[in-house]
Design a protein around this motif. Structure first.
Motif, PDB file in Angstrom:
ATOM      1  N   ARG A  13      27.422  -0.950 -56.600  1.00  0.00           N
ATOM      2  CA  ARG A  13      27.828  -1.485 -55.290  1.00  0.00           C
ATOM      3  C   ARG A  13      26.616  -2.220 -54.692  1.00  0.00           C
ATOM      4  N   GLY A  14      26.470  -3.458 -55.122  1.00  0.00           N
ATOM      5  CA  GLY A  14      25.255  -4.206 -54.857  1.00  0.00           C
ATOM      6  C   GLY A  14      24.912  -4.397 -53.390  1.00  0.00           C
ATOM      7  N   GLU A  15      25.883  -4.836 -52.590  1.00  0.00           N
ATOM      8  CA  GLU A  15      25.603  -5.091 -51.171  1.00  0.00           C
ATOM      9  C   GLU A  15      25.240  -3.805 -50.447  1.00  0.00           C
ATOM     10  N   TRP A  16      25.972  -2.744 -50.757  1.00  0.00           N
ATOM     11  CA  TRP A  16      25.694  -1.461 -50.098  1.00  0.00           C
ATOM     12  C   TRP A  16      24.294  -0.979 -50.482  1.00  0.00           C
ATOM     13  N   LEU A  17      23.973  -1.036 -51.769  1.00  0.00           N
ATOM     14  CA  LEU A  17      22.677  -0.544 -52.210  1.00  0.00           C
ATOM     15  C   LEU A  17      21.544  -1.394 -51.639  1.00  0.00           C
ATOM     16  N   ALA A  18      21.780  -2.692 -51.524  1.00  0.00           N
ATOM     17  CA  ALA A  18      20.760  -3.561 -50.936  1.00  0.00           C
ATOM     18  C   ALA A  18      20.478  -3.161 -49.490  1.00  0.00           C
ATOM     19  N   GLY A  27      27.295   8.427 -46.247  1.00  0.00           N
ATOM     20  CA  GLY A  27      26.634   7.306 -46.890  1.00  0.00           C
ATOM     21  C   GLY A  27      27.541   6.158 -47.241  1.00  0.00           C
ATOM     22  N   THR A  28      28.807   6.214 -46.838  1.00  0.00           N
ATOM     23  CA  THR A  28      29.758   5.189 -47.262  1.00  0.00           C
ATOM     24  C   THR A  28      29.600   3.874 -46.503  1.00  0.00           C
ATOM     25  N   HIS A  29      28.901   3.883 -45.374  1.00  0.00           N
ATOM     26  CA  HIS A  29      28.737   2.681 -44.552  1.00  0.00           C
ATOM     27  C   HIS A  29      27.496   1.904 -44.990  1.00  0.00           C
ATOM     28  N   ARG A  30      27.455   0.634 -44.640  1.00  0.00           N
ATOM     29  CA  ARG A  30      26.234  -0.143 -44.839  1.00  0.00           C
ATOM     30  C   ARG A  30      25.151   0.405 -43.911  1.00  0.00           C
ATOM     31  N   ALA A  31      23.907   0.344 -44.366  1.00  0.00           N
ATOM     32  CA  ALA A  31      22.782   0.897 -43.606  1.00  0.00           C
ATOM     33  C   ALA A  31      23.133   2.291 -43.089  1.00  0.00           C
ATOM     34  N   PRO A  32      23.461   3.226 -43.989  1.00  0.00           N
ATOM     35  CA  PRO A  32      23.993   4.529 -43.568  1.00  0.00           C
ATOM     36  C   PRO A  32      23.001   5.388 -42.794  1.00  0.00           C
ATOM     37  N   ILE A  33      21.720   5.269 -43.083  1.00  0.00           N
ATOM     38  CA  ILE A  33      20.739   6.132 -42.416  1.00  0.00           C
ATOM     39  C   ILE A  33      20.612   5.748 -40.948  1.00  0.00           C
ATOM     40  N   GLU A  50      16.649  -0.156 -45.788  1.00  0.00           N
ATOM     41  CA  GLU A  50      16.297   0.971 -44.924  1.00  0.00           C
ATOM     42  C   GLU A  50      15.095   1.738 -45.483  1.00  0.00           C
ATOM     43  N   ILE A  51      15.030   1.854 -46.793  1.00  0.00           N
ATOM     44  CA  ILE A  51      13.871   2.504 -47.407  1.00  0.00           C
ATOM     45  C   ILE A  51      12.610   1.699 -47.109  1.00  0.00           C
ATOM     46  N   ALA A  52      12.719   0.381 -47.211  1.00  0.00           N
ATOM     47  CA  ALA A  52      11.565  -0.485 -46.918  1.00  0.00           C
ATOM     48  C   ALA A  52      11.138  -0.352 -45.461  1.00  0.00           C
ATOM     49  N   GLU A  53      12.100  -0.230 -44.555  1.00  0.00           N
ATOM     50  CA  GLU A  53      11.779  -0.046 -43.133  1.00  0.00           C
ATOM     51  C   GLU A  53      11.056   1.279 -42.914  1.00  0.00           C
ATOM     52  N   ALA A  54      11.510   2.332 -43.604  1.00  0.00           N
ATOM     53  CA  ALA A  54      10.855   3.636 -43.481  1.00  0.00           C
ATOM     54  C   ALA A  54       9.423   3.564 -43.995  1.00  0.00           C
ATOM     55  N   GLN A  55       9.226   2.897 -45.113  1.00  0.00           N
ATOM     56  CA  GLN A  55       7.876   2.739 -45.651  1.00  0.00           C
ATOM     57  C   GLN A  55       6.993   1.957 -44.670  1.00  0.00           C
ATOM     58  N   ALA A  56       7.576   0.930 -44.069  1.00  0.00           N
ATOM     59  CA  ALA A  56       6.810   0.084 -43.145  1.00  0.00           C
ATOM     60  C   ALA A  56       6.372   0.846 -41.901  1.00  0.00           C
ATOM     61  N   ARG A  57       7.163   1.816 -41.471  1.00  0.00           N
ATOM     62  CA  ARG A  57       6.772   2.576 -40.268  1.00  0.00           C
ATOM     63  C   ARG A  57       5.903   3.783 -40.607  1.00  0.00           C
TER      64      ARG A  57
END
Length: 377
Positions: free
Chosen positions: A35-40, A248-254, A45-52
């Motif tokens: 599920r490419g768009e969802w995983l992207a 986790g079914t939504h986009r940007a679930p976190i 969100e992972i990148a945002e967490a790393q950035a903060r």
């Protein structure tokens, strides 16, 4: 300070290191594609967490589902052990490549770590895995962990990535685990029931909480369910790690879950030391010792397990193996490293210290399971 609200999972001061578990049903479409768009959106969100300032470990399912589609295997690759192992061998390459490509798009380096249950049950191998995780995180990489399903069997496997995520969190010394699910969290009854209410916070898992869970994976792709998530929460909680179940079914679930406060947060119950946390998290005991009521009370008060309180011995174990200690009613009380082989345990069960030397033919040890090598469950 401890994590008390879902929103605090995004606070690098309270939660500098987090484990994120992604299941097959969320990551893989029915046809076997990612599920490419969802995983992207999740990787962003992972990148945002790393950035903060947060470090993220990913526990990702999906290898068997992806490999089964590529090999054309029936039942999603789960028709037989051989099918599952072959599917995992093919799918793991695709899975790792997908994570690496998406993370690289944000300037992040992915690292793959495949584990079997023995890697975390054996103390030396556990410390090796912990050391690898620590070095990867210090280097700024995002470890992507999965069970090594290409060699795991029914007898030597975690069985689900929920419990694997909790064990990885212990090894990584994480502050929290987030399990992405297909529901908003734990409900007080079947979530399909119109009257079901979301349980937003759990301070301790007891029989009432366990009764709310139902086993099985609704998607048919994964191997977990709410029962396995509660087991993961218990493993994490004993090591001082908070655990959240969110949709986790939504986009940007976190961001959705944390922003709306929608999910179930299991509060950390205690913080066992490193070795005790490892003992409490081990999943493959070699035997069971059943004890009487007086002994059960003594264990709860911090005593070692003495032979006089043992009323039953099950299993074929050697000295130094992991055993679980049960009450006469069958409740799990503790687990630890046994000081006697099974035959000797049976011989001295229920006997006082003065009788044991004659029975054994050698001086008895201080305890059947010493409190220093035991953890209460």
């Amino acid at each position: 300070m401890i994590i008390e609200r879902l929103s605090q999972l995004a606070d690098p001061a309270l939660c500098p290191r987090i484990v994120l578990k992604v299941g097959s049903a969320l990551l893989v479409e029915r046809g076997g594609g990612v599920r490419g768009e969802w995983l992207a959106s999740l990787v962003a969100e992972i990148a945002e967490a790393q950035a903060r300032g947060q470090q993220v470990v990913v526990v990702s399912s999906g290898a068997i589902a992806l490999g089964a589609a590529r090999l054309g295997l029936a039942k999603g690759g789960r028709a037989s052990l051989a099918d599952a192992q072959a599917a995992a061998a093919v799918g793991q390459i695709a899975l790792a490549g997908t994570w690496a490509e998406l993370l690289a798009g944000h300037g992040l380096t992915a690292a793959q770590l495949l584990l079997t249950i023995d890697d975390l049950e054996d103390r030396r191998r556990y410390l090796n895995a912990a050391s690898t995780l620590a070095r990867l995180l210090e280097s700024g990489a995002v470890p992507v962990v999965n069970e090594n399903d290409s060699v795991a069997t029914a007898e030597i496997r975690f069985g689900d990535n929920d419990r694997l995520a909790a064990r990885v969190a212990q090894a990584a010394r994480a502050d929290a685990v987030v399990l992405l699910s297909d529901v908003d969290g734990l409900f007080d009854r079947d979530p399909k029931d119109p009257g079901a209410a979301l349980v937003r916070e759990v301070a301790g898992i007891d029989e009432t909480i366990r009764a709310m869970a139902s086993g099985g994976s609704a998607s048919g792709m994964g191997s977990g369910g709410m029962v396995s998530k509660l087991q993961a929460a218990e493993l994490a909680g004993r090591a001082g790690i908070a655990l959240a179940i969110v949709n986790g079914t939504h986009r940007a679930p976190i961001a959705r879950a944390l922003g709306q406060g929608t999910g179930t947060l299991f509060l950390a119950q205690r913080r066992d030391g490193g070795r005790k946390a490892w003992l409490g998290g081990r999943l493959a005991p070699a035997g069971v010792l059943t004890v009487d009521t007086g002994c059960a009370d003594a264990l709860a008060a911090g005593s070692s397990l003495l032979a006089a309180g043992v009323v039953g011995v099950d299993g074929d174990f050697a000295r130094g193996d992991l055993v679980t200690i049960h009450s006469a009613k069958g409740d799990r009380l503790a687990q630890g490293l046994v000081e006697y082989a099974a035959a000797d345990c049976r011989a001295i069960a229920g006997r006082k210290a003065a009788e044991q030397a004659e029975i054994l033919g050698y001086a008895p040890r201080a305890a059947v399971v010493h409190r220093d090598h035991m953890v209460l469950l």
